[in-house]
Design an enzyme around this catalytic site. Sequence first.
Site, PDB file in Angstrom:
ATOM      1  N   ASP A  35       5.671  -2.375 -13.899  1.00 46.17           N
ATOM      2  CA  ASP A  35       6.329  -1.466 -12.701  1.00 46.17           C
ATOM      3  C   ASP A  35       7.695  -0.862 -13.224  1.00 46.17           C
ATOM      4  OD1 ASP A  35       5.333  -1.835  -9.619  1.00 46.17           O
ATOM      5  OD2 ASP A  35       7.422  -0.996  -9.666  1.00 46.17           O
ATOM      6  N   ASP A  60       6.507   2.752 -17.320  1.00 50.56           N
ATOM      7  CA  ASP A  60       5.856   3.979 -16.765  1.00 50.56           C
ATOM      8  C   ASP A  60       4.518   4.319 -17.298  1.00 50.56           C
ATOM      9  OD1 ASP A  60       5.774   6.550 -15.915  1.00 50.56           O
ATOM     10  OD2 ASP A  60       7.707   7.251 -16.396  1.00 50.56           O
ATOM     11  N   VAL A  61       3.876   4.503 -16.469  1.00 55.24           N
ATOM     12  CA  VAL A  61       2.176   4.555 -16.883  1.00 55.24           C
ATOM     13  C   VAL A  61       2.113   5.737 -17.660  1.00 55.24           C
ATOM     14  CG1 VAL A  61       1.352   2.776 -15.381  1.00 55.24           C
ATOM     15  CG2 VAL A  61       1.376   5.045 -14.756  1.00 55.24           C
ATOM     16  N   SER A 139      -9.182   6.298  -4.312  1.00 51.11           N
ATOM     17  CA  SER A 139      -9.093   6.118  -2.865  1.00 51.11           C
ATOM     18  C   SER A 139     -10.180   6.900  -2.214  1.00 51.11           C
ATOM     19  CB  SER A 139      -7.716   6.920  -2.627  1.00 51.11           C
ATOM     20  OG  SER A 139      -7.452   7.245  -1.345  1.00 51.11           O
ATOM     21  N   TYR A 152      -2.898  14.552  -4.718  1.00 47.86           N
ATOM     22  CA  TYR A 152      -3.447  12.941  -4.493  1.00 47.86           C
ATOM     23  C   TYR A 152      -4.895  12.934  -4.403  1.00 47.86           C
ATOM     24  CZ  TYR A 152      -3.631   8.153  -2.580  1.00 47.86           C
ATOM     25  OH  TYR A 152      -3.763   6.977  -2.489  1.00 47.86           O
ATOM     26  N   LYS A 156      -6.966  11.260  -7.370  1.00 53.77           N
ATOM     27  CA  LYS A 156      -8.197   9.902  -7.236  1.00 53.77           C
ATOM     28  C   LYS A 156      -9.336  10.268  -7.242  1.00 53.77           C
ATOM     29  CE  LYS A 156      -4.941   6.774  -5.987  1.00 53.77           C
ATOM     30  NZ  LYS A 156      -4.711   5.568  -6.695  1.00 53.77           N
TER      31      LYS A 156
END
Length: 244
Positions: A35, A60-61, A139, A152, A156
């Site tokens: 995280d 940081d992904v 999502s 978003y 997703k």
Amino acid sequence: MLSGRSAVVTGGAQGIGLAIARALVAQGARVVIGDLNEAVARQAVEDLGGDSFARFSLCDVRDGAMVERLLDTAEEAFGPVDIFVNNAGLTRDATLRKMSEEDFDAVVDVHLKGTWNGVRAAAARMRERKAGSIVNISSMAGKVGNIGQTNYSAAKAGIVGLTKAAAKELAYRGIRVNAVQPGFIATPMTETMPEHVKQQKMAEIPMNRVGTAAEVANVVVFLASDMSSYMTGAVLEVAGGRFM
């Protein structure tokens, strides 16, 4: 169900990510949280039982090297990673007309590129042992789209395609890749929604209630465990029947 296994959860410091970490620990796994919010993540580690049960790695992904360091931390603390959950995310909502290119890129980079980084790095290590479960958090927005969330929803939806492609590539190495699509879940983010938006969403849910983060986490545990040993490339909806 997960006794002796090592797990990583990105974005695991709060919300659904923390619920996932908590459920994994409850089933015997040891978890490393990746995280960017160090203070909240360190408190989460304490809530999960301390260093014997959980650890934290700043991550940081979007940065592949940081994802590799996250996996290094997990291996050093708890052994080879058996479970990797790509959960990290953020929102930058705006209508198509008002959304900036920067806000589009930020959301796609964290959700989609971040998931790709996680799948790629975890799979590279799992291949050596010919075993592992990767769970990607998508999502329902990726299935039906949401107004004000072109970034978003696109990210997703992309996670679903990534999941299926990776599942086909990795199945012969014994690595399973599945996805979960949460619907309207009670989180700090959804609590700030205007009341009329909440009521509109509720009207779409046959079960007539909001879901909980724990209910999402339980499905992740199922996909992480041997109970789903003949499942890969699956996308499980946790949405109370919404948009079925």
